[in-house]
Design an enzyme around this catalytic site. Structure first.
Site, PDB file in Angstrom:
ATOM      1  N   GLU A   1      57.327  69.802  35.189  1.00  0.00           N
ATOM      2  CA  GLU A   1      58.289  69.997  34.099  1.00  0.00           C
ATOM      3  C   GLU A   1      59.287  71.114  34.366  1.00  0.00           C
ATOM      4  O   GLU A   1      60.481  70.962  34.153  1.00  0.00           O
ATOM      5  CB  GLU A   1      57.567  70.238  32.769  1.00  0.00           C
ATOM      6  CG  GLU A   1      56.932  68.983  32.159  1.00  0.00           C
ATOM      7  CD  GLU A   1      55.569  68.642  32.750  1.00  0.00           C
ATOM      8  OE1 GLU A   1      55.052  69.441  33.568  1.00  0.00           O
ATOM      9  OE2 GLU A   1      55.015  67.587  32.395  1.00  0.00           O
TER      10      GLU A   1
ATOM     11  N   HIS B   1      48.044  68.020  22.591  1.00  0.00           N
ATOM     12  CA  HIS B   1      49.068  66.980  22.501  1.00  0.00           C
ATOM     13  C   HIS B   1      49.611  66.864  21.079  1.00  0.00           C
ATOM     14  O   HIS B   1      50.091  65.812  20.685  1.00  0.00           O
ATOM     15  CB  HIS B   1      48.516  65.621  22.953  1.00  0.00           C
ATOM     16  CG  HIS B   1      48.578  65.409  24.434  1.00  0.00           C
ATOM     17  ND1 HIS B   1      47.801  66.100  25.312  1.00  0.00           N
ATOM     18  CD2 HIS B   1      49.342  64.585  25.200  1.00  0.00           C
ATOM     19  CE1 HIS B   1      48.057  65.706  26.553  1.00  0.00           C
ATOM     20  NE2 HIS B   1      48.996  64.794  26.514  1.00  0.00           N
TER      21      HIS B   1
END
Lengths: 326, 338
Positions: A60, A129
Site C-alpha cells: 500500500e 477490517h
C-alpha cells in the site's frame, strides 16, 4: 436520469475520465483482471490495458507513493486501497508527501492524486477490517476529504477529484456499493466543497455523512410521523475543509444539533462540528448539541456485539428526543 | 548495451568537476558556520566528504532534464541539477527569495524547473516517488530517466523493497543510487543491517547492481555512464552502491561520538576533492597555486554573492502562511469546469 448502483456510478466516472485524458490511470489490488473487489473498475482493464489499469502488488505505501510521484509530472492516478484498514500502511506517503508537497515546495509541485477507499463496519469483519478512518484523514492540512452518500455524489465527486489539482481522499463504505440512486445522464462534476441539505426541516439539525445520512433520513421520517418533529438532515459530503458557514446556517435555523457518525466519538467528526458550533453560533442554541457515535472499542466479531458497537436509526431517534426534552 | 558512451572523463571535465566539488564543499562548510551563527535553523545535514557521488553521477546524466529526487541531505544534488546557490542559501536562511520561498528549509529543497523533485525528510520516502516519476516518463514516452539518491540506511525501510519490486515489475526508467556512508544516523551499518553490501540486496529483484568507490569521481562517473545508458535504453531499473563517508555528523545536532578518530583519518585520506586535485597535479595538468586561486575565488563568490543575497533578502510576509496549502481557485472545488 438513470438509476445506477454505487459501484456502477464509480465505474462510470473512471471510464469517462480515462476516456477523456490519457494521463488518467487507476491502480490498486485486484482492480485490473479481477475488476475490483467492489467492481468499481470492472471492464476497464480490457478497455484501457495494463499500463493504465494497474494491478498492484500488496504494497500500500509503495504503490500509493508511486502514484503520488507520477502525479508530480502530469499523471492523474486514481488509487483504490481495498479497505481503509490497509490505508494505515499508506499514511506515510499520503500525509508526509501528498498533503505537504505543495506547501514545502513553495507552490512548485502538486500531487493531484485521488485515493479511494471503503471504510466502515460491514458484517462481522472483525477489528482489523472495520475501521472508520475519516477522522484521521480530515485532520491533515493539504488533503481534501470527501465522502459520498449516494451514487450521484460518488460519480460526481470522483470526476471532480480527478481533475482537481489537490490530493483528494474519497471515503466510501463497504455496505453501500450496491445502493441504487439517480445519476444524471449528462456528465456531472460535483463540488468538492460544501454540504447538501438532504431533507429540509425546522426543529433540529442532524449532521451526517456517508452511511449515517441514510440513518438520519430514516430517523427523520419516523420523527415526523410519530413525534411531529421536523428534522433537517445535513449531508456533509465534504469532511475537509468542512463547510463552517453551511453548518452555522442550519443551526441558526433549527437551534438544535445532533451529529451522527459511525466512528468512535474521540477526536471525531462530531467533536469537530461541536467545536465549530461553539465557536460560530453558540448563542443560537436552545439545547446542548449531542453526538451519536460508535462505542470506543475495536470492533468485535460477534454479530450482536458488533451491532451494539455501531449506532443505528433508533439511537438517532433517542438522541433527538432527548435533545428536544421529550 | 546500446550507444555506449565514453566512460572516461576528459581533462577539461576533471578540472571543471574539481571546481564544482570544491564549490559544494565550501558551500556546505559555510552552511555549518551559518548554522552555528543561528542564521540557519532546523535540522541541517551536510554532504561534505560525499561530493564525488552527486557530482559524478549527475555529470554523466542530463541535469535539468533528467529527474532527480533525494533525501534531506539534498543541497548538492540541487546545485548540480542547476539550482542557483543564492536561492538555495536564501532558502536555508528562510527567506522569501529562497527556492521554496522559505517554506521548505534545508530538508525540503525543490527546484521543479530544473527537474529537481525534492528533498524529503522521511528516510526511504523517495523510493516509490522515484518509481512514480519514472512511470510518468514511461507514459509520456520521454527520454529522461529518474535518479533517486538515498543513503544506505534507507534500504531498511519497506519502501525500498516495495519500490524495487514495482520498478522491475513494470520496467521503470529509474536509477537508484545508494550513497553508503556506513552509518544510519549514529548506528554503524553492520549493527543495523544483516547484509552490509547493499548492491547484493537488490539481486532478489533481478535488478542489475554494482558497488563502486564513491570517493573517486572518475570511477563514479564511469559506472554512472553505464548505469544511465542501461536505464535510458529501456532496460528498466539499475542500482548503484557508492562507498562513501560523511565528515560531519548525521545532522548538526549529532555529536559524532560514535565514530573513531582513526576511522575518520582513514577516510580523510581518501577525500574525493584532494584525490582528484593531486591526480591532476601529478599529471602536470594543474598546480597547487591554481588550486589555491580556485579556492579563493569560490570562497569569495560564496561570501560576496551567495551569503550576501541570503542575508539581504526579505522574510516571507505573514500573508504567505496559508497560501500553498491547497490549489488556488480550482474550479472543480465549486463544481465548475476548467
Amino acid at each position: 436520469m438513470h438509476q445506477l448502483m454505487f459501484w456502477e456510478a464509480i465505474r462510470r466516472a473512471h471510464d469517462e475520465e480515462m476516456d477523456n485524458d490519457p494521463m488518467v490511470i487507476c491502480m490498486g489490488e485486484d482492480i485490473g483482471v479481477v475488476g475490483g473487489t467492489y467492481k468499481a473498475t470492472q471492464g476497464l482493464y480490457d478497455k484501457y490495458g495494463p499500463e493504465r489499469v494497474m494491478d498492484t502488488p500488496i504494497s500500500e505505501n509503495g504503490y500509493t507513493g508511486l502514484a503520488i510521484g507520477a502525479s508530480f509530472i502530469g499523471v492523474r492516478p486514481i488509487v483504490e486501497i481495498m479497505s481503509v484498514n490497509f490505508a494505515w500502511l499508506a499514511m506515510d506517503q499520503i500525509f508526509n508527501t501528498a498533503a505537504k508537497v505543495r506547501y514545502m515546495s513553495g507552490g512548485q509541485l502538486e500531487a493531484p492524486v485521488v485515493i479511494r477507499s471503503p471504510g466502515g463496519t460491514a458484517h462481522q469483519l472483525g477489528a482489523q477490517h472495520s475501521a472508520r478512518m475519516e477522522k484521521v484523514f480530515m485532520g491533515i492540512a493539504g488533503l481534501r476529504v470527501v465522502t459520498p452518500s449516494n451514487p450521484k455524489q460518488a460519480y460526481g465527486l470522483l470526476k471532480s477529484a480527478v481533475r482537481c489539482n489537490d490530493p483528494v481522499f474519497i471515503n466510501e463504505h463497504e455496505l453501500m456499493y450496491n445502493m441504487k440512486g439517480d445519476v444524471p445522464d449528462d456528465e456531472y462534476f460535483h463540488p468538492l466543497e460544501g454540504l447538501e441539505v438532504a431533507r429540509r426541516g425546522k426543529d433540529i439539525s442532524l449532521f451526517a455523512y456517508n452511511i449515517s445520512v441514510h440513518w438520519c433520513l430514516q430517523a427523520a421520517e419516523i420523527l415526523a410521523s410519530q413525534y411531529q418533529i421536523d428534522a433537517e438532515v445535513i449531508d456533509l459530503y465534504t469532511l475537509s475543509p468542512l463547510d463552517r458557514k453551511g453548518i452555522v446556517k442550519s443551526v441558526s435555523k433549527t437551534h438544535r444539533a445532533v451529529i451522527v457518525e459511525e466512528a468512535e466519538p474521540t477526536v471525531g467528526v462530531g467533536a469537530e462540528i461541536m467545536a465549530i458550533i461553539n465557536e460560530e453560533c453558540f448563542y443560537e442554541l436552545d439545547a446542548a448539541p449531542a453526538r451519536v457515535s460508535a462505542a470506543n472499542v475495536p470492533i468485535p466479531y460477534n454479530h450482536r456485539l458488533e451491532k451494539e458497537a455501531i449506532p443505528d436509526v433508533e439511537d438517532v431517534i433517542k438522541t433527538v428526543l432527548a435533545t428536544l426534552g421529550r | 548495451m546500446s550507444n555506449l558512451k565514453n566512460t572516461q572523463l576528459s581533462l577539461e571535465s576533471k578540472k571543471r568537476l574539481l571546481k564544482e566539488m570544491l564549490f559544494g564543499r565550501r558551500f556546505e562548510e559555510r552552511c555549518y558556520e551559518a548554522y552555528v551563527e543561528r542564521k540557519i535553523g532546523g535540522f541541517l545535514h551536510l554532504y561534505s566528504g560525499e561530493e564525488a557521488c552527486a557530482y559524478g553521477i549527475l555529470d554523466a546524466a542530463r541535469p535539468g532534464n533528467d529527474y532527480v529526487i533525494t533525501s534531506y541531505r539534498d543541497h548538492i544534488h540541487a546545485i548540480k541539477s542547476g539550482t542557483d546557490p543564492k536561492r538555495l542559501m536564501a532558502e536555508l536562511y528562510g527567506k522569501v527569495t529562497g527556492c521554496c520561498k522559505g517554506l521548505g528549509g534545508s530538508m525540503h529543497i525543490f527546484d521543479v524547473d530544473k527537474h529537481f523533485m525534492g528533498g524529503y525528510a522521511l528516510v526511504g520516502g523517495p523510493f516509490p516517488l522515484a518509481a512514480g516519476i519514472a512511470k510518468g516518463i514511461q507514459m509520456k514516452k520521454g527520454e529522461q530517466i529518474c535518479i533517486c539518491f538515498l543513503g544506505d540506511a534507507a534500504n531498511n525501510q519497506g519502501t525500498f523493497h516495495e519500490s524495487l519490486n514495482m520498478a522491475k515489475l513494470w520496467n521503470l526508467p529509474v536509477l537508484y543510487v545508494c550513497e553508503n556512508n556506513l552509518y544510519g544516523i549514529g548506528t554503524r551499518i553492520d549493527r543495523s543491517t544483516a547484509v552490509v553490501d547493499q548492491y547484493k540486496r537488490v539481486s532478489g529483484y533481478n535488478i542489475p547492481s554494482r558497488q563502486v568507490d564513491g570517493q573517486d569521481i572518475e570511477k563514479v562517473y564511469a559506472a554512472a555512464v553505464e548505469a544511465i545508458d542501461y536505464v535510458r535504453s529501456g532496460n528498466g531499473p539499475y542500482f548503484l552502491e557508492l562507498m562513501t563517508y560523511r565528515y560531519r555528523g548525521h545532522s548538526m545536532s549529532d555529536s559524532n561520538a560514535y565514530r573513531s578518530k582513526s576511522e575518520e583519518r582513514i577516510w580523510g585520506k581518501r577525500d574525493p576533492i584532494i584525490t582528484l586535485r593531486d591526480r591532476l597535479i601529478e599529471a602536470g595538468e594543474f598546480s597547487q597555486e591554481e588550486y589555491q586561486t580556485m579556492d579563493a575565488e569560490i570562497l569569495d563568490e560564496i561570501e560576496s554573492e551567495v551569503i550576501k543575497f541570503a542575508e539581504e533578502s526579505p522574510e516571507p510576509p505573514k500573508e504567505m502562511l496559508a497560501k500553498y496549502v491547497l490549489a488556488e481557485n480550482d474550479p472543480y472545488v465549486t463544481g465548475g469546469r476548467r
